[in-house]
Scaffold this motif. Structure first.
Motif, PDB file in Angstrom:
ATOM      1  N   SER A 198       0.851  -1.185   0.000  1.00 41.07           N
ATOM      2  CA  SER A 198       0.000   0.000   0.000  1.00 41.07           C
ATOM      3  C   SER A 198       0.884   1.231   0.000  1.00 41.07           C
ATOM      4  O   SER A 198       2.056   1.161   0.395  1.00 41.07           O
ATOM      5  N   PHE A 199       0.329   2.318  -0.477  1.00 39.45           N
ATOM      6  CA  PHE A 199       1.054   3.582  -0.456  1.00 39.45           C
ATOM      7  C   PHE A 199       0.064   4.731  -0.440  1.00 39.45           C
ATOM      8  O   PHE A 199      -1.128   4.539  -0.714  1.00 39.45           O
ATOM      9  N   THR A 200       0.547   5.890  -0.089  1.00 39.56           N
ATOM     10  CA  THR A 200      -0.302   7.075  -0.057  1.00 39.56           C
ATOM     11  C   THR A 200      -0.164   7.801  -1.386  1.00 39.56           C
ATOM     12  O   THR A 200       0.952   8.121  -1.814  1.00 39.56           O
ATOM     13  N   ALA A 201      -1.286   8.039  -2.033  1.00 35.35           N
ATOM     14  CA  ALA A 201      -1.267   8.718  -3.336  1.00 35.35           C
ATOM     15  C   ALA A 201      -0.707  10.129  -3.177  1.00 35.35           C
ATOM     16  O   ALA A 201      -0.813  10.736  -2.109  1.00 35.35           O
ATOM     17  N   PRO A 202      -0.098  10.661  -4.240  1.00 35.58           N
ATOM     18  CA  PRO A 202       0.394  12.041  -4.178  1.00 35.58           C
ATOM     19  C   PRO A 202      -0.738  13.000  -3.809  1.00 35.58           C
ATOM     20  O   PRO A 202      -1.895  12.756  -4.155  1.00 35.58           O
ATOM     21  N   THR A 203      -0.402  14.061  -3.116  1.00 32.40           N
ATOM     22  CA  THR A 203      -1.422  15.043  -2.725  1.00 32.40           C
ATOM     23  C   THR A 203      -1.674  16.050  -3.840  1.00 32.40           C
ATOM     24  O   THR A 203      -2.687  16.743  -3.830  1.00 32.40           O
ATOM     25  N   GLU A 204      -0.734  16.125  -4.791  1.00 32.80           N
ATOM     26  CA  GLU A 204      -0.882  17.082  -5.875  1.00 32.80           C
ATOM     27  C   GLU A 204      -1.536  16.418  -7.086  1.00 32.80           C
ATOM     28  O   GLU A 204      -0.982  15.455  -7.639  1.00 32.80           O
ATOM     29  N   PRO A 205      -2.709  16.909  -7.525  1.00 34.52           N
ATOM     30  CA  PRO A 205      -3.364  16.323  -8.698  1.00 34.52           C
ATOM     31  C   PRO A 205      -2.495  16.468  -9.950  1.00 34.52           C
ATOM     32  O   PRO A 205      -1.706  17.408 -10.060  1.00 34.52           O
ATOM     33  N   GLY A 206      -2.655  15.527 -10.853  1.00 34.66           N
ATOM     34  CA  GLY A 206      -1.894  15.593 -12.094  1.00 34.66           C
ATOM     35  C   GLY A 206      -1.668  14.202 -12.647  1.00 34.66           C
ATOM     36  O   GLY A 206      -2.161  13.213 -12.107  1.00 34.66           O
ATOM     37  N   GLU A 207      -0.911  14.146 -13.737  1.00 35.86           N
ATOM     38  CA  GLU A 207      -0.598  12.875 -14.375  1.00 35.86           C
ATOM     39  C   GLU A 207       0.824  12.459 -14.044  1.00 35.86           C
ATOM     40  O   GLU A 207       1.779  13.170 -14.364  1.00 35.86           O
ATOM     41  N   TYR A 208       0.948  11.315 -13.429  1.00 41.61           N
ATOM     42  CA  TYR A 208       2.246  10.797 -13.020  1.00 41.61           C
ATOM     43  C   TYR A 208       2.614   9.624 -13.925  1.00 41.61           C
ATOM     44  O   TYR A 208       1.763   8.759 -14.196  1.00 41.61           O
ATOM     45  N   GLU A 209       3.844   9.579 -14.343  1.00 38.63           N
ATOM     46  CA  GLU A 209       4.285   8.491 -15.208  1.00 38.63           C
ATOM     47  C   GLU A 209       4.619   7.254 -14.373  1.00 38.63           C
ATOM     48  O   GLU A 209       5.230   7.355 -13.309  1.00 38.63           O
ATOM     49  N   ILE A 210       4.195   6.107 -14.892  1.00 41.14           N
ATOM     50  CA  ILE A 210       4.540   4.819 -14.278  1.00 41.14           C
ATOM     51  C   ILE A 210       5.418   4.080 -15.279  1.00 41.14           C
ATOM     52  O   ILE A 210       5.086   4.018 -16.472  1.00 41.14           O
ATOM     53  N   VAL A 211       6.526   3.537 -14.808  1.00 39.70           N
ATOM     54  CA  VAL A 211       7.411   2.788 -15.701  1.00 39.70           C
ATOM     55  C   VAL A 211       7.849   1.483 -15.032  1.00 39.70           C
ATOM     56  O   VAL A 211       7.729   1.321 -13.815  1.00 39.70           O
ATOM     57  N   CYS A 212       8.353   0.577 -15.860  1.00 40.37           N
ATOM     58  CA  CYS A 212       9.068  -0.583 -15.345  1.00 40.37           C
ATOM     59  C   CYS A 212      10.542  -0.251 -15.510  1.00 40.37           C
ATOM     60  O   CYS A 212      10.986   0.107 -16.603  1.00 40.37           O
ATOM     61  N   GLU A 213      11.300  -0.338 -14.406  1.00 41.17           N
ATOM     62  CA  GLU A 213      12.684   0.117 -14.465  1.00 41.17           C
ATOM     63  C   GLU A 213      13.665  -0.984 -14.881  1.00 41.17           C
ATOM     64  O   GLU A 213      14.864  -0.742 -14.988  1.00 41.17           O
ATOM     65  N   VAL A 214      13.157  -2.197 -15.101  1.00 37.30           N
ATOM     66  CA  VAL A 214      14.049  -3.269 -15.540  1.00 37.30           C
ATOM     67  C   VAL A 214      14.626  -2.890 -16.914  1.00 37.30           C
ATOM     68  O   VAL A 214      13.896  -2.393 -17.776  1.00 37.30           O
ATOM     69  N   GLY A 215      15.917  -3.115 -17.086  1.00 30.81           N
ATOM     70  CA  GLY A 215      16.612  -2.692 -18.301  1.00 30.81           C
ATOM     71  C   GLY A 215      15.909  -3.137 -19.573  1.00 30.81           C
ATOM     72  O   GLY A 215      15.601  -4.319 -19.738  1.00 30.81           O
ATOM     73  N   GLY A 216      15.638  -2.180 -20.463  1.00 26.64           N
ATOM     74  CA  GLY A 216      15.039  -2.494 -21.744  1.00 26.64           C
ATOM     75  C   GLY A 216      13.515  -2.449 -21.757  1.00 26.64           C
ATOM     76  O   GLY A 216      12.906  -2.383 -22.813  1.00 26.64           O
ATOM     77  N   HIS A 217      12.882  -2.483 -20.573  1.00 24.17           N
ATOM     78  CA  HIS A 217      11.423  -2.585 -20.538  1.00 24.17           C
ATOM     79  C   HIS A 217      10.731  -1.262 -20.862  1.00 24.17           C
ATOM     80  O   HIS A 217       9.706  -1.250 -21.542  1.00 24.17           O
ATOM     81  N   PHE A 218      11.310  -0.153 -20.359  1.00 23.99           N
ATOM     82  CA  PHE A 218      10.758   1.163 -20.726  1.00 23.99           C
ATOM     83  C   PHE A 218      10.814   1.328 -22.237  1.00 23.99           C
ATOM     84  O   PHE A 218       9.835   1.734 -22.875  1.00 23.99           O
ATOM     85  N   GLU A 219      11.967   0.955 -22.801  1.00 26.76           N
ATOM     86  CA  GLU A 219      12.163   1.066 -24.243  1.00 26.76           C
ATOM     87  C   GLU A 219      11.162   0.196 -25.011  1.00 26.76           C
ATOM     88  O   GLU A 219      10.746   0.524 -26.113  1.00 26.76           O
ATOM     89  N   ALA A 220      10.766  -0.930 -24.392  1.00 27.74           N
ATOM     90  CA  ALA A 220       9.826  -1.839 -25.046  1.00 27.74           C
ATOM     91  C   ALA A 220       8.383  -1.355 -24.901  1.00 27.74           C
ATOM     92  O   ALA A 220       7.455  -2.011 -25.370  1.00 27.74           O
ATOM     93  N   GLY A 221       8.208  -0.223 -24.210  1.00 30.18           N
ATOM     94  CA  GLY A 221       6.870   0.359 -24.100  1.00 30.18           C
ATOM     95  C   GLY A 221       6.164   0.060 -22.800  1.00 30.18           C
ATOM     96  O   GLY A 221       4.947   0.221 -22.689  1.00 30.18           O
TER      97      GLY A 221
END
Ligand SMILES: [Cu+2]
Length: 137
Positions: A103-126
């Motif tokens: 669990s985690f606490t959502a950001p308090t500031e509204p907006g669009e946050y990017e989510i990525v997979c940080e494993v090498g090559g995965h961001f590049e794969a989309g």
């Protein structure tokens, strides 16, 4: 005795209806499936500052991660050492076939946050998704 049961049933009904009123289509839980190389779904809308229960299942053949970047911190060509300083919340090393909860606490500031997979090559794969934080009504 009947009266006590009635009061109990009434308070139970009130409790249940109280939980159903989450407005704006925003969810307080994130249930995501990870595959090679996608998040499904790939858009999550949550209320600002809410406690989020998180569950991720890796249906892929390799390990994945779920990394929420800080607002306006977008990963460029690939996830770098410098990007690590701009992580808002992360769940790393989710193994194939594994389901993890957290669990985690959502950001308090509204907006669009990017989510990525940080494993090498995965961001590049989309392997990218979006966390949309909305103001509580
Ligand atoms: Cu991945």
């Amino acid at each position: 005795m009947k009266k006590i049961l009635f009061v109990f049933a009434l308070s139970l009904a009130l409790t249940l209806s109280g939980c159903g009123g989450a407005g704006g289509g925003a969810s307080k839980s994130i249930n995501v499936t990870l595959t090679d190389f996608q998040f499904s779904p790939n858009t999550f809308t949550v209320p600002a500052g809410a406690q989020i229960s998180f569950s991720a299942t890796n249906n892929g053949a390799v390990q994945h991660s779920f990394v929420v970047m800080k607002l306006d911190s977008k990963v460029q060509t690939h996830f770098t050492e410098a990007d690590k300083a701009n992580v808002f919340w992360e769940k790393l090393a989710i193994q194939p076939g594994q389901t993890v909860t957290d669990s985690f606490t959502a950001p308090t500031e509204p907006g669009e946050y990017e989510i990525v997979c940080e494993v090498g090559g995965h961001f590049e794969a989309g392997m990218v998704a979006k966390l949309i934080v909305v103001q509580q009504p």
